[in-house]
Design a protein around this motif. Structure first.
Motif, PDB file in Angstrom:
ATOM      1  N   UNK A 321       0.820  -1.218   0.000  1.00 32.82           N
ATOM      2  CA  UNK A 321       0.000   0.000   0.000  1.00 32.82           C
ATOM      3  C   UNK A 321       0.855   1.270   0.000  1.00 32.82           C
ATOM      4  N   UNK A 322       2.173   1.097  -0.293  1.00 32.10           N
ATOM      5  CA  UNK A 322       3.027   2.264  -0.545  1.00 32.10           C
ATOM      6  C   UNK A 322       3.699   2.862   0.673  1.00 32.10           C
ATOM      7  N   UNK A 323       3.735   2.125   1.790  1.00 31.14           N
ATOM      8  CA  UNK A 323       4.351   2.690   3.000  1.00 31.14           C
ATOM      9  C   UNK A 323       5.820   2.297   3.165  1.00 31.14           C
ATOM     10  N   UNK A 324       6.407   1.630   2.190  1.00 32.71           N
ATOM     11  CA  UNK A 324       7.831   1.287   2.250  1.00 32.71           C
ATOM     12  C   UNK A 324       8.080  -0.063   2.910  1.00 32.71           C
ATOM     13  N   UNK A 325       9.338  -0.484   2.847  1.00 27.12           N
ATOM     14  CA  UNK A 325       9.721  -1.804   3.379  1.00 27.12           C
ATOM     15  C   UNK A 325      10.291  -1.608   4.778  1.00 27.12           C
ATOM     16  N   UNK A 326       9.693  -2.251   5.791  1.00 30.52           N
ATOM     17  CA  UNK A 326      10.118  -1.981   7.171  1.00 30.52           C
ATOM     18  C   UNK A 326      10.859  -3.141   7.816  1.00 30.52           C
ATOM     19  N   UNK A 327      11.125  -4.215   7.063  1.00 26.57           N
ATOM     20  CA  UNK A 327      11.954  -5.297   7.625  1.00 26.57           C
ATOM     21  C   UNK A 327      13.100  -5.594   6.655  1.00 26.57           C
ATOM     22  N   UNK A 328      14.165  -6.253   7.181  1.00 27.24           N
ATOM     23  CA  UNK A 328      15.293  -6.638   6.342  1.00 27.24           C
ATOM     24  C   UNK A 328      14.999  -8.047   5.794  1.00 27.24           C
ATOM     25  N   UNK A 329      14.541  -8.097   4.550  1.00 29.81           N
ATOM     26  CA  UNK A 329      14.099  -9.377   3.982  1.00 29.81           C
ATOM     27  C   UNK A 329      15.259 -10.336   3.774  1.00 29.81           C
ATOM     28  N   UNK A 330      16.430  -9.824   3.383  1.00 29.30           N
ATOM     29  CA  UNK A 330      17.587 -10.716   3.172  1.00 29.30           C
ATOM     30  C   UNK A 330      17.989 -11.394   4.475  1.00 29.30           C
ATOM     31  N   UNK A 331      18.001 -10.615   5.558  1.00 25.39           N
ATOM     32  CA  UNK A 331      18.375 -11.179   6.856  1.00 25.39           C
ATOM     33  C   UNK A 331      17.348 -12.228   7.291  1.00 25.39           C
ATOM     34  N   UNK A 332      16.062 -11.915   7.112  1.00 25.74           N
ATOM     35  CA  UNK A 332      15.010 -12.865   7.507  1.00 25.74           C
ATOM     36  C   UNK A 332      15.117 -14.158   6.699  1.00 25.74           C
ATOM     37  N   UNK A 333      15.446 -14.025   5.428  1.00 27.62           N
ATOM     38  CA  UNK A 333      15.598 -15.227   4.585  1.00 27.62           C
ATOM     39  C   UNK A 333      16.720 -16.118   5.126  1.00 27.62           C
ATOM     40  N   UNK A 334      17.798 -15.501   5.599  1.00 31.20           N
ATOM     41  CA  UNK A 334      18.892 -16.293   6.189  1.00 31.20           C
ATOM     42  C   UNK A 334      18.416 -17.043   7.419  1.00 31.20           C
TER      43      UNK A 334
END
Ligand SMILES: [Zn+2]
Length: 429
Positions: A321-334
């Protein structure tokens, strides 16, 4: 003045560590003699070593070791072994310990079926799809509302899991029908004047889980109307806590699961702008820890794989909904690949040292999908979601963060349903 009167009321502070609560340490009790001392305890408790702090130290050590020494195969999702784990339990009787899930039978179908399809859409064969429908209609022969088990009362959580399970099954030419009219009348009967929904009748909890499941069921079936949604946004906005996340009801503690339910509901109501988005984004970011890299569900709690979806899904909705990315997806994937997979057994788990189960397998996979895609919504419609891969070869299918189903399955279900309408009293599965 308010603080003074509050401190006067506190004569004894207890840190509950009793065996009754299943904890390991004894109760620490401290007599408070005067107000000064209360203030001192409040401001000087940084030296207090809690059970969670000790457990977190251990968890950090385990995660750091895995980041350094996990076998190379855990750079990828071990799909075949996770498939084997799920398949075994689809084809064999569950052990007696599962009796506690007797009222959650549609959930088992959803978790296993959805985990299959998140890994590979072709793995849920026609035979499995037919068996899922057979089971649901054995439990609830009238086609809804659905119960958690045979001869049980209809329940919102069971009906949510049942509708999601039906959405997984779209390869069949099946004559069974979902009773939309009965489900709508039942949803209305669960509605409370405050804008919440009871989970069941005559007795049921009233919190944001009920709101989310009711709205998800109604949205997927195309039976949302103003009678169903009146006061719901107002109820949800009252559930946002001072921390920025949402509690189950007004004045409750912010929690990852409740926050997902509230945010997904607000998205379905097109009312995200009615809450404090900055505080919400900040709360979601604060759920991710630097060392473990995964997400927790509350302040001062341990990282847990299922919040990859409950908090990760919330983040994906806000992103869409356009509010930006608020988590670190690469870190979570690890965290997901290295700490939620294990050499000892297939399936996905909460954290190192715990056993894999269906619930965590499903939500960890859904969280992995959030890490591997970016999300965008078109026309502010929860049914017009676009996911774009962030990596050349994603390990899993794009998930719809509002409904917890593959975007493909949501779109297929909506196409089968046709335009939102109550004029068709039922819908072919
Ligand atoms: Zn969990």
């Amino acid at each position: 003045m308010a603080i003074n009167s509050a401190t006067r009321a506190i004569k004894k502070m207890s840190y509950l560590r009793t065996n009754v609560l299943g904890r390991k340490r004894e109760t620490i009790e401290q007599e408070v003699v005067d107000e000064e001392e209360v203030m001192e305890i409040r401001t000087s408790n940084t030296g207090l070593i809690t059970e969670t702090l000790v457990e977190r130290e251990e968890l950090i050590n385990e995660c750091l070791e895995l980041y350094e020494k996990a076998p190379e195969k855990f750079n990828h999702l071990q799909k075949d072994s996770h498939k084997m784990f799920l398949e075994y339990w689809l084809n064999n009787p569950l052990p007696s310990g599962f009796k506690s899930l007797d009222a959650s039978q549609p959930w088992l179908l959803y978790w296993i079926g959805n985990a299959f399809k998140t890994m590979n859409p072709t793995w849920l064969t026609n035979d499995y799809q037919k068996r899922i429908l057979d089971k649901l209609w054995y439990i609830s022969p009238t086609g809804g509302p659905f119960s958690g088990g045979k001869h049980q009362l209809p329940h919102l959580a069971a009906t949510y899991a049942a509708i999601n399970s039906i959405a997984l099954c779209h390869n069949l030419d099946d004559n069974r029908e979902i009773n939309k009219k009965a489900i709508y009348d039942w949803l209305i009967s669960l509605k409370t004047p405050s804008g919440a929904f009871m989970t069941a009748r005559p007795v049921g909890e009233q919190d944001v889980r009920g709101v989310y499941t009711a709205l998800s069921i109604a949205s997927l079936l195309g039976i949302v109307d103003s009678k169903l949604t009146s006061n719901v946004t107002e109820f949800l906005t009252r559930c946002q806590s001072y921390e920025g996340g949402f509690g189950g009801c007004p004045n409750d503690e912010a929690h990852g699961g409740y926050t997902f339910c509230a945010v997904a509901s607000l998205a379905m109501l097109n009312a995200l702008d009615k809450v404090n988005i900055d505080a919400l984004l900040s709360w979601c970011s604060s759920r991710q820890t630097k060392e473990e890299k995964g997400l927790n569900g509350r302040s001062n709690k341990l990282t847990d794989g299922c919040y990859s979806f409950w908090v990760g899904g919330t983040a994906a909705i806000l992103e869409a909904y356009g509010y930006g990315v608020c988590i670190d997806k690469d870190a979570l994937k690890q965290y997901i690949l290295k700490c939620c997979q294990s050499e000892e057994s297939p399936g996905l788990r909460d954290k190192p040292g715990t056993q894999a189960d269906f619930y965590h397998t499903n939500y960890v996979l859904a969280g992995l999908s959030i890490c591997e895609h970016s999300f965008m919504v078109r026309n502010n419609s929860p049914f017009d979601f676009v996911a774009t891969p962030l990596v050349p070869e994603p390990e899993v299918e794009p998930i719809h963060p509002i409904f917890g189903l593959a975007i493909l399955d949501v779109n297929n279900f909506i196409n089968r349903r046709g335009e939102p309408s109550m004029s068709n009293l039922s819908m072919k599965v």
